[in-house]
Design an enzyme around this catalytic site. Structure first.
Site, PDB file in Angstrom:
ATOM      1  CB  SER A   1      41.346  61.562 -62.114  1.00  0.00           C
ATOM      2  OG  SER A   1      39.981  61.635 -61.758  1.00  0.00           O
ATOM      3  CD  GLU A   2      39.129  64.309 -57.489  1.00  0.00           C
ATOM      4  OE1 GLU A   2      38.197  64.623 -56.721  1.00  0.00           O
ATOM      5  OE2 GLU A   2      39.862  65.131 -58.043  1.00  0.00           O
ATOM      6  CB  SER A   3      39.979  57.545 -54.735  1.00  0.00           C
ATOM      7  OG  SER A   3      39.103  56.835 -53.909  1.00  0.00           O
TER       8      SER A   3
END
Length: 115
Positions: free
Chosen positions: A68-70
């Site tokens: 979902s996010e990095s």
């Protein structure tokens, strides 16, 4: 099913107790972990594979994972230098487009970046 998880602070910080001693771990040794016959060179792959293993144990191995996010810090700490975020995002993009993880090498990981 969409799941988000936070990164263990020990991967990027030298200490977290007490909080006032925390510093970014810019001099840490390269990430290297072995799990049986599988070797990991980065925390990203190890975390994704940990979810794959948990899904298998729960009887849901057919599910795909979407990161979902990095992201990379852009302010504060020695690792938050001007060139580092671009290098991180470029390397991450190349990695997830052409590689899966050690557990699923032929399955690229859909990944969203956080800027």
């Amino acid at each position: 099913m969409k799941v988000t998880t936070a990164l263990d602070y020990s991967v990027v910080l030298t200490e977290i107790h007490p909080p006032s001693k925390a510093e970014f771990n810019s001099k840490r040794k390269p990430f290297l972990l072995t799990d049986g016959q599988i070797g990991y060179q980065n925390a990203f792959d190890a975390m994704v594979d940990a979810v794959y293993y948990a899904l298998e144990k729960a009887g849901a191995s057919e599910l795909d994972i979407v990161m979902s996010e990095s992201g990379w810090p852009t302010a504060g700490g020695p690792g938050a230098l001007e060139d580092n975020p671009g290098t991180y995002y470029g390397n991450l993009s190349k990695h997830v487009k052409r590689n899966g993880t050690p557990k699923r090498p032929a399955k690229p990981v859909e990944t969203h970046v956080y800027k």
